[in-house]
Design a protein around this motif. Structure first.
Motif, mmCIF file in Angstrom:
data_model
loop_
_atom_site.group_PDB
_atom_site.id
_atom_site.type_symbol
_atom_site.label_atom_id
_atom_site.label_comp_id
_atom_site.label_asym_id
_atom_site.label_seq_id
_atom_site.Cartn_x
_atom_site.Cartn_y
_atom_site.Cartn_z
ATOM 1 N N VAL A 184 39.401 6.831 34.292
ATOM 2 C CA VAL A 184 38.241 7.429 34.949
ATOM 3 C C VAL A 184 37.023 7.324 34.040
ATOM 4 O O VAL A 184 35.951 6.836 34.440
ATOM 5 N N ARG A 185 37.182 7.778 32.813
ATOM 6 C CA ARG A 185 36.053 7.778 31.888
ATOM 7 C C ARG A 185 35.609 6.363 31.557
ATOM 8 O O ARG A 185 34.407 6.064 31.485
ATOM 9 N N GLY A 186 36.576 5.475 31.369
ATOM 10 C CA GLY A 186 36.226 4.096 31.033
ATOM 11 C C GLY A 186 35.448 3.421 32.140
ATOM 12 O O GLY A 186 34.455 2.717 31.886
ATOM 13 N N LEU A 187 35.876 3.601 33.387
ATOM 14 C CA LEU A 187 35.165 2.985 34.507
ATOM 15 C C LEU A 187 33.748 3.549 34.622
ATOM 16 O O LEU A 187 32.780 2.801 34.823
ATOM 17 N N LEU A 188 33.605 4.870 34.500
ATOM 18 C CA LEU A 188 32.275 5.463 34.588
ATOM 19 C C LEU A 188 31.365 4.955 33.475
ATOM 20 O O LEU A 188 30.180 4.665 33.708
ATOM 21 N N ASP A 189 31.896 4.837 32.279
ATOM 22 C CA ASP A 189 31.091 4.312 31.172
ATOM 23 C C ASP A 189 30.681 2.865 31.432
ATOM 24 O O ASP A 189 29.565 2.445 31.089
ATOM 25 N N MET A 190 31.583 2.077 32.026
ATOM 26 C CA MET A 190 31.233 0.703 32.387
ATOM 27 C C MET A 190 30.080 0.684 33.390
ATOM 28 O O MET A 190 29.122 -0.091 33.251
ATOM 29 N N ILE A 191 30.182 1.526 34.419
ATOM 30 C CA ILE A 191 29.131 1.561 35.433
ATOM 31 C C ILE A 191 27.794 1.957 34.809
ATOM 32 O O ILE A 191 26.749 1.355 35.100
ATOM 33 N N ALA A 192 27.817 2.963 33.937
ATOM 34 C CA ALA A 192 26.584 3.394 33.279
ATOM 35 C C ALA A 192 25.960 2.244 32.502
ATOM 36 O O ALA A 192 24.744 2.011 32.578
ATOM 37 N N PHE A 193 26.778 1.505 31.757
ATOM 38 C CA PHE A 193 26.237 0.399 30.976
ATOM 39 C C PHE A 193 25.709 -0.710 31.880
ATOM 40 O O PHE A 193 24.621 -1.256 31.641
ATOM 41 N N LEU A 194 26.470 -1.072 32.906
ATOM 42 C CA LEU A 194 26.067 -2.174 33.782
ATOM 43 C C LEU A 194 24.747 -1.869 34.485
ATOM 44 O O LEU A 194 23.877 -2.737 34.616
ATOM 45 N N VAL A 195 24.593 -0.641 34.964
ATOM 46 C CA VAL A 195 23.353 -0.268 35.639
ATOM 47 C C VAL A 195 22.184 -0.298 34.660
ATOM 48 O O VAL A 195 21.097 -0.804 34.967
ATOM 49 N N THR A 196 22.393 0.226 33.464
ATOM 50 C CA THR A 196 21.332 0.249 32.460
ATOM 51 C C THR A 196 20.958 -1.155 32.004
ATOM 52 O O THR A 196 19.780 -1.506 31.902
ATOM 53 N N GLU A 197 21.945 -1.970 31.748
ATOM 54 C CA GLU A 197 21.719 -3.294 31.169
ATOM 55 C C GLU A 197 21.184 -4.293 32.186
ATOM 56 O O GLU A 197 20.311 -5.112 31.872
ATOM 57 N N HIS A 198 21.694 -4.239 33.423
ATOM 58 C CA HIS A 198 21.384 -5.278 34.399
ATOM 59 C C HIS A 198 20.448 -4.806 35.509
ATOM 60 O O HIS A 198 19.890 -5.637 36.224
ATOM 61 N N GLY A 199 20.324 -3.510 35.688
ATOM 62 C CA GLY A 199 19.354 -2.972 36.636
ATOM 63 C C GLY A 199 19.474 -3.462 38.065
ATOM 64 O O GLY A 199 18.468 -3.864 38.661
ATOM 65 N N PRO A 200 20.667 -3.454 38.654
ATOM 66 C CA PRO A 200 20.758 -3.887 40.058
ATOM 67 C C PRO A 200 20.041 -2.904 40.981
ATOM 68 O O PRO A 200 19.931 -1.716 40.670
ATOM 69 N N ASP A 201 19.564 -3.421 42.096
ATOM 70 C CA ASP A 201 18.987 -2.549 43.119
ATOM 71 C C ASP A 201 20.072 -1.898 43.967
ATOM 72 O O ASP A 201 19.885 -0.786 44.481
ATOM 73 N N ARG A 202 21.199 -2.633 44.108
ATOM 74 C CA ARG A 202 22.293 -2.160 44.942
ATOM 75 C C ARG A 202 23.601 -2.376 44.197
ATOM 76 O O ARG A 202 23.716 -3.281 43.380
ATOM 77 N N LEU A 203 24.566 -1.518 44.492
ATOM 78 C CA LEU A 203 25.838 -1.546 43.769
ATOM 79 C C LEU A 203 26.951 -1.151 44.720
ATOM 80 O O LEU A 203 26.826 -0.164 45.454
ATOM 81 N N VAL A 204 28.046 -1.927 44.696
ATOM 82 C CA VAL A 204 29.207 -1.602 45.519
ATOM 83 C C VAL A 204 30.461 -1.679 44.665
ATOM 84 O O VAL A 204 30.697 -2.685 43.985
ATOM 85 N N ALA A 205 31.255 -0.611 44.692
ATOM 86 C CA ALA A 205 32.584 -0.628 44.096
ATOM 87 C C ALA A 205 33.541 -1.170 45.153
ATOM 88 O O ALA A 205 33.880 -0.483 46.123
ATOM 89 N N CYS A 206 33.942 -2.426 44.996
ATOM 90 C CA CYS A 206 34.784 -3.085 46.004
ATOM 91 C C CYS A 206 36.241 -2.716 45.749
ATOM 92 O O CYS A 206 36.700 -2.660 44.612
ATOM 93 N N TRP A 207 36.966 -2.498 46.838
ATOM 94 C CA TRP A 207 38.269 -1.835 46.772
ATOM 95 C C TRP A 207 39.360 -2.691 47.384
ATOM 96 O O TRP A 207 39.141 -3.412 48.360
ATOM 97 N N ASP A 208 40.556 -2.590 46.794
ATOM 98 C CA ASP A 208 41.744 -3.219 47.368
ATOM 99 C C ASP A 208 42.340 -2.286 48.417
ATOM 100 O O ASP A 208 43.110 -1.383 48.082
#
Length: 329
Positions: free
Chosen positions: A34-58
């Motif tokens: 849980v913590r690792g995924l959230l930290d990844m999302i925080a970094f990706l949003v900060t670093e890459h600045g997408p306008d839109r984001l989707v967590a795609c699911w199996d």
């Protein structure tokens, strides 16, 4: 409007194995994924600045249409014993399984879009959402300022540890893969030049053809016996595509050794069905979702309760700060 698509299971598995299981909730339950995924999302949003984001699911990690085509598809990852005798249940570490619903709840409370499609994998969701993004981009026909007749593609960043998604890479359309071989903070940025450098094929589509010929033991795909990655790349370079290679084998065209021709013909049954397994869907029944980055949590009370219950305050705060910084730009 740039779009970032997360291969969510790929990332939370990576987080689970990459962070110590000493990361626990106040009542002692593991929360490293849980913590690792959230930290990844925080970094990706900060670093890459997408306008839109989707967590795609199996919604289905081993779809029937792929198993019907090649029975060995992911067969080695099926749990041998399940509590209720279910079939096709993925073998997942005991400490990870209870973290997945927590991830679902936290993403919902944050307001981060999460979407799957019945009977399809996250790869297919990513393929479909990429295709939709490109359709929107083409319809909008956004001109490049000062450059007549040129259209600026709306970018798509796919974050995944699964090389199968390299097939979606397309420089002209602005689709690339952020492949976290060394982690999301230092990913391989996979564009067509990187595919050509690493695998000797020129495009994402050619990568899929190479993967079919080569096979992939991690997914239970046998490939064509005797044709490995380098040989597959050379054949694609010579003939252009899997269909052209097969036609050359059938027609006795020059450019194939007798052994290669025999191997391709002997593997005809596999090659007839392998594209169904390897190629991601572009038209899966993925529902429309609001994928704009949230400016604030969708459900602050629920998020606070999750933070307290699971002890994930620092990770959630990093995501909130990243979202606030992104919307401020």
């Amino acid at each position: 409007m740039s779009l970032m698509l997360l291969d969510t299971a790929s990332l939370y598995f990576r987080a689970f194995y990459g962070l110590p299981d000493s990361l626990r909730s106040p009542d002692g339950r593991p929360v490293n994924a849980v913590r690792g995924l959230l930290d990844m999302i925080a970094f990706l949003v900060t670093e890459h600045g997408p306008d839109r984001l989707v967590a795609c699911w199996d919604d289905d990690w081993r779809p029937a249409f792929r198993v019907d085509a090649i029975e060995s598809y992911k067969a080695h990852r099926v749990a041998r014993l399940t509590p209720a005798g279910e079939t096709d249940v993925e073998e997942v570490p005991d400490a990870l399984t209870p973290q997945v619903p927590v991830i679902v709840d936290v993403l919902a409370a944050l307001g981060i879009a999460r979407v799957g499609a019945p009977s399809f994998e996250a790869d297919d969701v990513i393929g479909t959402l990429t295709a939709r993004q490109l359709e929107r981009s083409a319809a909008a026909a956004m001109p490049v300022p000062g450059v007549a007749g040129v259209v600026m593609p709306a970018g798509v960043d796919i974050v995944t540890g699964d090389r199968d998604l390299f097939q979606l890479v397309d420089d002209t359309a602005g689709v690339r893969v952020l492949y976290p071989a060394r982690g999301v903070r230092d990913p391989d940025v996979v564009d067509q030049a990187r595919i050509a450098e690493k695998y000797g094929v020129p495009t994402g589509a050619a990568y899929a053809d190479m993967a079919i010929l080569r096979g992939d033991p991690s997914d239970g795909l046998p490939g064509v016996p005797g044709i490995g990655e380098k040989t597959a790349a050379k054949l694609i370079d010579a003939f252009g595509s899997l269909d052209a290679i097969r036609a050359a084998a059938r027609d006795g065209a020059p450019g194939l050794t007798p052994t290669q021709r025999r191997r391709l013909i002997d593997a005809a049954d596999y090659l007839d069905v392998a594209p169904v397994v390897v190629q991601v869907a572009r038209d899966a029944p993925v529902p429309d979702v609001d994928d704009a980055l949230p400016r604030e949590p969708a459900d602050p009370a629920a998020l606070d309760a999750l933070v307290e219950r699971w002890g994930i305050r620092s990770s959630v705060d990093r995501v909130l700060a990243a979202l606030a910084g992104s919307t401020a730009r």
